[in-house]
Design a protein around this motif. Structure first.
Motif, PDB file in Angstrom:
ATOM      1  N   LEU A  13      57.444 -16.677  -8.607  1.00 54.92           N
ATOM      2  CA  LEU A  13      57.731 -17.651  -9.832  1.00 54.92           C
ATOM      3  C   LEU A  13      57.742 -16.557 -10.896  1.00 54.92           C
ATOM      4  O   LEU A  13      58.679 -16.577 -11.726  1.00 54.92           O
ATOM      5  N   LEU A  14      56.768 -15.797 -11.091  1.00 54.08           N
ATOM      6  CA  LEU A  14      56.914 -14.807 -12.258  1.00 54.08           C
ATOM      7  C   LEU A  14      57.906 -13.596 -12.042  1.00 54.08           C
ATOM      8  O   LEU A  14      58.343 -13.338 -12.983  1.00 54.08           O
ATOM      9  N   LEU A  15      58.263 -13.364 -10.804  1.00 52.77           N
ATOM     10  CA  LEU A  15      59.139 -12.352 -10.343  1.00 52.77           C
ATOM     11  C   LEU A  15      60.632 -12.855 -10.703  1.00 52.77           C
ATOM     12  O   LEU A  15      61.267 -12.013 -11.067  1.00 52.77           O
ATOM     13  N   SER A  16      60.744 -14.257 -10.385  1.00 53.44           N
ATOM     14  CA  SER A  16      61.864 -14.825 -10.561  1.00 53.44           C
ATOM     15  C   SER A  16      62.181 -14.992 -12.146  1.00 53.44           C
ATOM     16  O   SER A  16      63.212 -14.696 -12.661  1.00 53.44           O
ATOM     17  N   GLN A  17      61.185 -15.363 -13.023  1.00 55.37           N
ATOM     18  CA  GLN A  17      61.174 -15.206 -14.423  1.00 55.37           C
ATOM     19  C   GLN A  17      61.591 -14.200 -15.244  1.00 55.37           C
ATOM     20  O   GLN A  17      62.338 -13.793 -15.925  1.00 55.37           O
ATOM     21  N   ALA A  18      60.903 -13.020 -14.691  1.00 55.62           N
ATOM     22  CA  ALA A  18      61.333 -11.507 -15.018  1.00 55.62           C
ATOM     23  C   ALA A  18      62.525 -11.115 -14.884  1.00 55.62           C
ATOM     24  O   ALA A  18      63.145 -10.642 -15.766  1.00 55.62           O
ATOM     25  N   GLN A  19      63.143 -11.436 -13.634  1.00 57.36           N
ATOM     26  CA  GLN A  19      64.347 -11.278 -13.129  1.00 57.36           C
ATOM     27  C   GLN A  19      65.593 -12.008 -14.065  1.00 57.36           C
ATOM     28  O   GLN A  19      66.335 -11.521 -14.570  1.00 57.36           O
ATOM     29  N   ALA A  20      65.239 -13.255 -14.341  1.00 54.99           N
ATOM     30  CA  ALA A  20      65.951 -14.002 -15.144  1.00 54.99           C
ATOM     31  C   ALA A  20      66.088 -13.487 -16.766  1.00 54.99           C
ATOM     32  O   ALA A  20      67.010 -13.444 -17.310  1.00 54.99           O
ATOM     33  N   ALA A  21      64.830 -13.201 -17.037  1.00 54.60           N
ATOM     34  CA  ALA A  21      64.821 -12.512 -18.498  1.00 54.60           C
ATOM     35  C   ALA A  21      65.534 -10.971 -18.527  1.00 54.60           C
ATOM     36  O   ALA A  21      66.011 -10.959 -19.790  1.00 54.60           O
ATOM     37  N   THR A  22      65.810 -10.555 -17.679  1.00 57.29           N
ATOM     38  CA  THR A  22      66.426  -9.016 -17.526  1.00 57.29           C
ATOM     39  C   THR A  22      67.988  -9.389 -17.256  1.00 57.29           C
ATOM     40  O   THR A  22      68.558  -8.231 -17.240  1.00 57.29           O
ATOM     41  N   THR A  23      68.333 -10.511 -16.995  1.00 58.68           N
ATOM     42  CA  THR A  23      69.739 -10.771 -16.900  1.00 58.68           C
ATOM     43  C   THR A  23      70.685 -10.697 -18.049  1.00 58.68           C
ATOM     44  O   THR A  23      70.276 -11.726 -18.909  1.00 58.68           O
ATOM     45  N   VAL A  24      71.581  -9.826 -18.294  1.00 61.81           N
ATOM     46  CA  VAL A  24      72.363 -10.017 -19.470  1.00 61.81           C
ATOM     47  C   VAL A  24      73.894 -10.154 -18.865  1.00 61.81           C
ATOM     48  O   VAL A  24      74.246  -9.631 -18.055  1.00 61.81           O
ATOM     49  N   LYS A  25      74.529 -11.083 -19.689  1.00 60.55           N
ATOM     50  CA  LYS A  25      75.942 -11.573 -19.418  1.00 60.55           C
ATOM     51  C   LYS A  25      76.875 -11.337 -20.666  1.00 60.55           C
ATOM     52  O   LYS A  25      76.391 -11.625 -21.749  1.00 60.55           O
ATOM     53  N   ILE A  26      77.983 -11.102 -20.343  1.00 62.91           N
ATOM     54  CA  ILE A  26      78.825 -11.238 -21.365  1.00 62.91           C
ATOM     55  C   ILE A  26      80.091 -12.047 -20.926  1.00 62.91           C
ATOM     56  O   ILE A  26      80.256 -12.263 -19.575  1.00 62.91           O
ATOM     57  N   ALA A  27      80.743 -12.760 -21.546  1.00 58.98           N
ATOM     58  CA  ALA A  27      81.520 -13.976 -21.103  1.00 58.98           C
ATOM     59  C   ALA A  27      83.138 -13.503 -21.564  1.00 58.98           C
ATOM     60  O   ALA A  27      83.381 -12.994 -22.474  1.00 58.98           O
ATOM     61  N   THR A  28      84.104 -14.052 -20.943  1.00 66.64           N
ATOM     62  CA  THR A  28      85.468 -14.057 -21.275  1.00 66.64           C
ATOM     63  C   THR A  28      86.136 -15.475 -21.146  1.00 66.64           C
ATOM     64  O   THR A  28      85.496 -16.302 -20.320  1.00 66.64           O
ATOM     65  N   ILE A  29      86.966 -15.830 -22.179  1.00 62.00           N
ATOM     66  CA  ILE A  29      87.492 -17.266 -22.095  1.00 62.00           C
ATOM     67  C   ILE A  29      89.127 -16.865 -22.310  1.00 62.00           C
ATOM     68  O   ILE A  29      89.472 -16.265 -23.380  1.00 62.00           O
ATOM     69  N   SER A  30      89.650 -17.164 -21.347  1.00 58.25           N
ATOM     70  CA  SER A  30      91.174 -16.777 -21.416  1.00 58.25           C
ATOM     71  C   SER A  30      91.852 -17.779 -20.238  1.00 58.25           C
ATOM     72  O   SER A  30      91.167 -18.073 -19.499  1.00 58.25           O
ATOM     73  N   PRO A  31      93.247 -17.963 -20.593  1.00 58.69           N
ATOM     74  CA  PRO A  31      93.926 -18.704 -19.473  1.00 58.69           C
ATOM     75  C   PRO A  31      93.976 -17.981 -18.184  1.00 58.69           C
ATOM     76  O   PRO A  31      94.710 -16.934 -17.998  1.00 58.69           O
ATOM     77  N   LEU A  32      93.317 -18.477 -17.035  1.00 63.00           N
ATOM     78  CA  LEU A  32      93.291 -17.773 -15.756  1.00 63.00           C
ATOM     79  C   LEU A  32      94.321 -18.419 -14.804  1.00 63.00           C
ATOM     80  O   LEU A  32      94.444 -18.148 -13.770  1.00 63.00           O
ATOM     81  N   SER A  33      94.727 -19.709 -15.233  1.00 61.14           N
ATOM     82  CA  SER A  33      96.016 -20.307 -14.736  1.00 61.14           C
ATOM     83  C   SER A  33      96.712 -20.975 -15.543  1.00 61.14           C
ATOM     84  O   SER A  33      96.388 -20.776 -16.914  1.00 61.14           O
ATOM     85  N   GLY A  34      97.985 -21.433 -15.172  1.00 64.66           N
ATOM     86  CA  GLY A  34      99.018 -21.679 -16.202  1.00 64.66           C
ATOM     87  C   GLY A  34     100.168 -20.877 -16.435  1.00 64.66           C
ATOM     88  O   GLY A  34     100.070 -19.825 -16.084  1.00 64.66           O
ATOM     89  N   ALA A  35     101.169 -20.996 -17.549  1.00 62.46           N
ATOM     90  CA  ALA A  35     102.086 -20.373 -17.965  1.00 62.46           C
ATOM     91  C   ALA A  35     101.788 -18.891 -18.171  1.00 62.46           C
ATOM     92  O   ALA A  35     102.705 -18.240 -18.417  1.00 62.46           O
ATOM     93  N   VAL A  36     100.776 -18.830 -19.294  1.00 59.79           N
ATOM     94  CA  VAL A  36     100.225 -17.601 -19.567  1.00 59.79           C
ATOM     95  C   VAL A  36      99.189 -16.720 -19.048  1.00 59.79           C
ATOM     96  O   VAL A  36      98.642 -15.870 -19.535  1.00 59.79           O
ATOM     97  N   SER A  37      98.842 -17.146 -17.702  1.00 59.83           N
ATOM     98  CA  SER A  37      97.632 -16.495 -17.015  1.00 59.83           C
ATOM     99  C   SER A  37      98.002 -15.033 -16.719  1.00 59.83           C
ATOM    100  O   SER A  37      96.913 -14.549 -16.598  1.00 59.83           O
ATOM    101  N   ASN A  38      99.290 -14.460 -16.607  1.00 61.68           N
ATOM    102  CA  ASN A  38      99.171 -13.100 -16.685  1.00 61.68           C
ATOM    103  C   ASN A  38      98.461 -12.382 -17.596  1.00 61.68           C
ATOM    104  O   ASN A  38      97.571 -11.394 -17.401  1.00 61.68           O
ATOM    105  N   LEU A  39      98.445 -12.770 -19.060  1.00 63.23           N
ATOM    106  CA  LEU A  39      97.546 -12.331 -20.139  1.00 63.23           C
ATOM    107  C   LEU A  39      96.372 -12.486 -19.991  1.00 63.23           C
ATOM    108  O   LEU A  39      95.441 -11.680 -20.337  1.00 63.23           O
ATOM    109  N   GLY A  40      96.059 -13.852 -19.603  1.00 66.49           N
ATOM    110  CA  GLY A  40      94.601 -14.091 -19.451  1.00 66.49           C
ATOM    111  C   GLY A  40      93.804 -13.137 -18.242  1.00 66.49           C
ATOM    112  O   GLY A  40      92.662 -12.997 -18.576  1.00 66.49           O
ATOM    113  N   VAL A  41      94.611 -13.183 -17.193  1.00 69.02           N
ATOM    114  CA  VAL A  41      93.961 -12.231 -16.067  1.00 69.02           C
ATOM    115  C   VAL A  41      93.529 -10.832 -16.669  1.00 69.02           C
ATOM    116  O   VAL A  41      92.675 -10.191 -16.406  1.00 69.02           O
ATOM    117  N   GLN A  42      94.735 -10.263 -17.328  1.00 70.60           N
ATOM    118  CA  GLN A  42      94.548  -8.824 -17.865  1.00 70.60           C
ATOM    119  C   GLN A  42      93.356  -8.978 -18.652  1.00 70.60           C
ATOM    120  O   GLN A  42      92.714  -7.865 -18.687  1.00 70.60           O
TER     121      GLN A  42
END
Length: 381
Positions: A13-42
């Motif tokens: 449990l402690l190992l799992s919590q330690a691993q979760a604490a060291t996980t860092v993410k960044i996110a993207t929000i863009s159109p990955l489907s639809g008429a302008v998905s080309n730009l979103g995927v880029q």
């Protein structure tokens, strides 16, 4: 349960919590489907390249870095929902995007109370930064600069005396068209018609009939390639070769697929450079091709720079805090106050989150081929 078993469970449990604490993410929000998905995927892929490149630096601090991508379908409600999902994931410390201004405005508003920082690659509406939110920044120029550049091109280079203006009724299209009109009128160009069409429109018979009757010297269409492509194809099919000028929403190879392989007499302002004007991007372009099996586009380059800003901001905040995972508020402050190196040059933000020194590129399409006609330097205090 034996003491040994309890010890094993607690250790896991402690190992799992330690691993979760060291996980860092960044996110993207863009159109990955639809008429302008080309730009979103880029956009997503450009950010992913930066993540791949910087994983070792995070690993040295005991952090596991990854990217999570959300599909907003270029829809404000969907994008805002995606922003709330990102907020719920406490390991997400920064955002690249959203792609479009229509999504960026409500999504970043939802993110502001939680201090989740966003760096937008190509969201151009003045409203994105004019709201004074501390968590919102962008690496591109704004509509008031881009629209004016397009309007001045119509008046100065094309020497048009009359123009037909169209916008797609989005914050992006309306803002761009308004600034272009202002610049053209100041140079004596007569606006024979100014109207909005919904972003979903693909049949332009009525508009083309008015163009035929009014005979403008140029057409300025502020919208996205998924719509301007069919408009151009239908216009040219009627034998009308009037120059079409637009903004960075046209910046996609898919425009030529929609408009016709030999389309000519089309111009657009772009906030994202082609490789021909950014030699420093060649290594990244080669890696993009190798990783994704497709060529990088300007949006991918801008997303790469945006992600590098977010990631460097996280590292700077971590180092200032004893090499610990920083808070979102600490990252927000580090991004707004930092100076960063990008493929497109040095990146620094003013008090509103606008880049203090950005570029606009004027692109021309002739016989289905794109070339850079001019590069304009834009500065903001």
């Amino acid at each position: 349960m034996t003491k040994a078993a309890v010890f094993t469970v607690l250790s896991a449990l402690l190992l799992s919590q330690a691993q979760a604490a060291t996980t860092v993410k960044i996110a993207t929000i863009s159109p990955l489907s639809g008429a302008v998905s080309n730009l979103g995927v880029q956009m997503k892929n450009g950010a992913q390249l930066a993540v791949n490149e910087m994983k070792p630096q995070f690993a040295k601090l005991g952090m596991t870095l990854s990217l999570v991508a959300y599909d907003d379908q270029a829809d404000p409600a969907t994008g805002t929902s995606a922003a709330r999902r990102a907020l719920a994931d406490k390991s997400v410390l920064g955002m690249v995007g959203p792609l479009t201004s229509g999504v960026a405005i409500p999504a970043t508003q939802a993110m502001a109370p939680s201090h989740l920082v966003a760096v937008a690659p190509v969201a151009t509406s003045e409203k994105v930064t004019d709201r004074g939110l501390k968590n919102v920044n962008r690496v591109c120029a704004r509509d008031d600069a881009q629209g004016a550049a397009g309007g001045n091109f119509v008046a100065g280079t094309l020497k048009a005396k009359s123009v037909y203006v169209i916008n797609d009724k989005t914050p992006y299209g309306q803002g761009m068209a308004a600034e272009a009109e202002k610049a053209m009128k100041a140079k004596g160009v007569r606006v024979v018609q100014s109207e909005g069409v919904t972003a979903e429109d693909r049949d332009f018979t009525a508009v083309i009939t008015k163009v035929q009757a009014l005979k403008p010297d140029a057409i300025y269409f502020a919208g996205l390639y998924g719509q301007i492509g069919p408009f151009t194809q239908q216009l040219r099919a009627k034998g009308i070769q009037t120059p079409i000028v637009s903004g960075d929403g046209l910046d996609s190879p898919d425009f030529i697929k929609l408009a016709g392989q030999n389309v000519s007499n089309v111009y657009f302002t772009s906030l994202a450079p082609s490789l021909s004007v950014v030699p420093a991007a060649k290594k990244v372009a080669d890696q993009y091709q190798k990783t994704f099996g497709a060529p990088i586009q300007g949006t991918g380059i801008m997303a790469y720079d945006s992600a590098k800003v977010v990631l460097t901001g996280i590292l700077n905040a971590a180092k200032q805090g004893g090499n610990k995972v920083p808070t979102r508020a600490q990252v927000e402050k580090a991004v707004r106050g930092g100076t960063f190196k990008g493929l497109t040059g040095d990146i620094k933000f003013n008090a509103s989150g606008d880049r203090t020194s950005a570029k606009i590129y004027v692109e021309a399409i002739k016989s289905g081929k794109r070339s850079t006609a001019a590069t304009l330097n834009i500065t903001r205090k």
